[in-house]
Write an enzyme that holds these catalytic residues in place. Structure first.
Site, PDB file in Angstrom:
ATOM      1  N   GLY A 195       3.805   5.833  73.572  1.00 51.73           N
ATOM      2  CA  GLY A 195       4.911   4.838  73.634  1.00 51.73           C
ATOM      3  C   GLY A 195       4.347   5.386  70.688  1.00 51.73           C
ATOM      4  O   GLY A 195       3.551   5.368  70.974  1.00 51.73           O
ATOM      5  N   ASN A 196       5.049   4.242  70.400  1.00 55.11           N
ATOM      6  CA  ASN A 196       5.187   4.193  69.272  1.00 55.11           C
ATOM      7  C   ASN A 196       5.150   2.644  68.878  1.00 55.11           C
ATOM      8  O   ASN A 196       5.813   2.114  69.305  1.00 55.11           O
ATOM      9  CB  ASN A 196       5.516   5.349  68.276  1.00 55.11           C
ATOM     10  CG  ASN A 196       6.935   5.283  68.630  1.00 55.11           C
ATOM     11  OD1 ASN A 196       7.734   4.211  68.359  1.00 55.11           O
ATOM     12  ND2 ASN A 196       7.507   6.030  68.877  1.00 55.11           N
ATOM     13  N   ARG A 197       5.149   2.800  67.211  1.00 55.87           N
ATOM     14  CA  ARG A 197       5.097   0.941  66.554  1.00 55.87           C
ATOM     15  C   ARG A 197       6.514   1.252  66.447  1.00 55.87           C
ATOM     16  O   ARG A 197       6.907   0.191  65.721  1.00 55.87           O
ATOM     17  CB  ARG A 197       3.907   1.262  65.568  1.00 55.87           C
ATOM     18  CG  ARG A 197       2.910   1.316  66.373  1.00 55.87           C
ATOM     19  CD  ARG A 197       1.587   0.854  65.359  1.00 55.87           C
ATOM     20  NE  ARG A 197       2.094   0.198  64.409  1.00 55.87           N
ATOM     21  CZ  ARG A 197       1.361  -0.192  63.479  1.00 55.87           C
ATOM     22  NH1 ARG A 197       1.033   1.313  62.753  1.00 55.87           N
ATOM     23  NH2 ARG A 197       1.524  -0.945  62.264  1.00 55.87           N
TER      24      ARG A 197
END
Ligand code: PMT
Length: 407
Positions: free
Chosen positions: A219-221
């Site tokens: 995932g990412n932020r």
């Protein structure tokens, strides 16, 4: 009604006259929160209460919140106040009845005006929103449902009650809708005359998740805040919005179609479906560039000291999507911000790119503010100061409106 002004700090509610009608339900106390949120958003809130509503919440509470006199049934209907109040109904930008009891709904459906709230509803030409709150049996009663259907057909907007514990102790549908849902509906209805009225916008938000096994993902932020602010700003300016969102912890926005996806491939499919009739696609999502080549069917065990994942490219949604609509991309950059964003604009054949500075802690992923530079197809570069994401959204939409006008 004034056109939306997207200057700093203004919203679709700024300087709008909202008549908030309160009727006699246990949920009447929640009207204080609605009045407070509307007042804080810059609206002029005129509260009108039935006599029975004043038994659930004191007019003084509403008066203190709005800073304006509250009209109640204690006034003689034949008095000067009534005449003034009809004038108020005429000056209203919107009338909101929350909570609306079964009795209020029945009276309005029958065209009866025998208290200050029904009088206001029948006297106004402004759009009217009803947020019912009542016992589940009363709500489900065919008479109430027929009355609501009749009012809907006459152009009233109904904010359906929520399911939950009712004053009787029973569970059922009848609780006043969530306050944010009521406020969102007010903004949507007010926005109908905005500069994006009649336009269809597709907005993507959040960070996609690429599964590794049944419990893990890459995932990412991205929090989704920028994309949600874009979607809400577009809604408040009158657009029909489809928001395609990766998982976020944000409340579901109202007044738009919301499509939930997880992976880049799912976002690609959802975008392809949504753009069929669109005027613009705005991709604020942080889409994974790589996904695991294969997804393990069972949870990967912690057996060996290291683990190698083979990753393959995800589809590039903006590059691959086809159609005659404006394409707006975002680019989160930490160096050579404008040059890198320009490259993406050209490579992905975009009409506008929003270069997002992620070197500043107050800008980019997760925070409520953003510092961006807008770059259009002709190479025009406009650097914006640090603004809230909502303000950034409105500045981007100003460009979208101008570009759509030239199409
Ligand atoms: O969600 P928040 O916490 O509010 O944060 C907002 C944000 C920082 C995520 C947002 O403002 C932002 O900058 N989004 C784009 C992130 C990014 O770096 O995108 P990119 O450079 O990988 O891609 C450029 C553009 O192509 C983007 O519009 C992206 O949505 C799109 N893209 C990317 C990859 C891919 N496979 N398909 C795409 O369409």
């Amino acid at each position: 009604m004034g056109l939306l002004n997207s200057n700093k700090g203004t919203t679709v509610l700024t300087n709008k006259t909202v008549i908030l009608g309160i009727t006699g339900s246990i949920a009447a106390y929640k009207a204080a929160d609605i009045a407070s949120k509307l007042t804080q958003a810059g609206a002029k809130v005129e509260v009108v209460m039935t006599d029975s509503a004043t038994r659930f919440i004191a007019p003084l509470t509403l008066r203190s919140i709005t800073g304006r006199p509250v009209v109640t049934d204690m006034f003689d209907l034949a008095s000067q106040h009534t005449i003034e109040h009809i004038a108020l109904g005429e000056a209203a930008d919107i009338v909101v009845i929350a909570p609306a009891t079964a009795s209020l709904i029945a009276k309005v459906a029958a065209g009866i005006a025998d208290d200050m709230v029904t009088l206001t509803v029948l006297a106004t030409k402004a759009p009217i929103i009803l947020a019912p709150a009542m016992n589940v049996n009363m709500f489900e009663n065919p008479i109430t449902q027929e009355n609501l259907a009749k009012l809907k057909a006459r152009g009233f907007t109904i904010v359906d009650p929520a399911y939950g514990r009712l004053a009787s102790g029973k569970m059922g549908r009848g609780r006043l809708a969530d306050i944010d849902k009521i406020i969102g509906t007010i903004k949507q209805v007010l926005g109908r005359s905005g500069d994006l009225a009649g336009k269809r916008l597709v907005v993507t938000a959040g960070g996609t998740r690429e599964p590794i096994d049944p419990v893990r993902h890459i995932g990412n932020r991205s929090s989704g805040k920028m994309g949600y602010a874009m979607a809400e700003a577009a809604r408040d300016r009158g657009a029909s919005v489809t928001l395609i969102t990766a998982p976020t912890s944000l409340p579901e926005p109202v007044g738009m179609e919301v499509v939930h996806i997880e992976t880049a491939a799912q976002m690609k499919d959802a975008v392809a479906r949504a753009v069929a009739q669109a005027d613009a696609l705005i991709m604020a999502a942080a889409v994974a560039d790589y996904q695991p080549k294969s997804v393990a069917k069972a949870k990967i065990k912690k057996e060996s000291p290291s683990l190698t994942l083979e990753l393959v490219r995800t589809p590039d949604i903006l590059t691959e999507v086809k159609g005659d609509f404006l394409k707006v991309g975002f680019a989160a950059e930490s160096q050579d911000i404008v040059a890198n964003a320009k490259q993406k604009l050209e490579k992905k054949k975009l009409d506008l790119i929003v270069a997002n500075d992620i070197t500043d802690a107050d800008s980019g992923f997760g925070v409520d503010t953003n510092k961006v530079t807008l770059i259009d197809r002709k190479g025009k570069v406009e650097e914006l100061p640090l603004l809230t994401k909502r303000e950034v959204a409105d500045r981007i939409l100003d460009k979208v409106v101008a570009m759509l006008a030239k199409k």
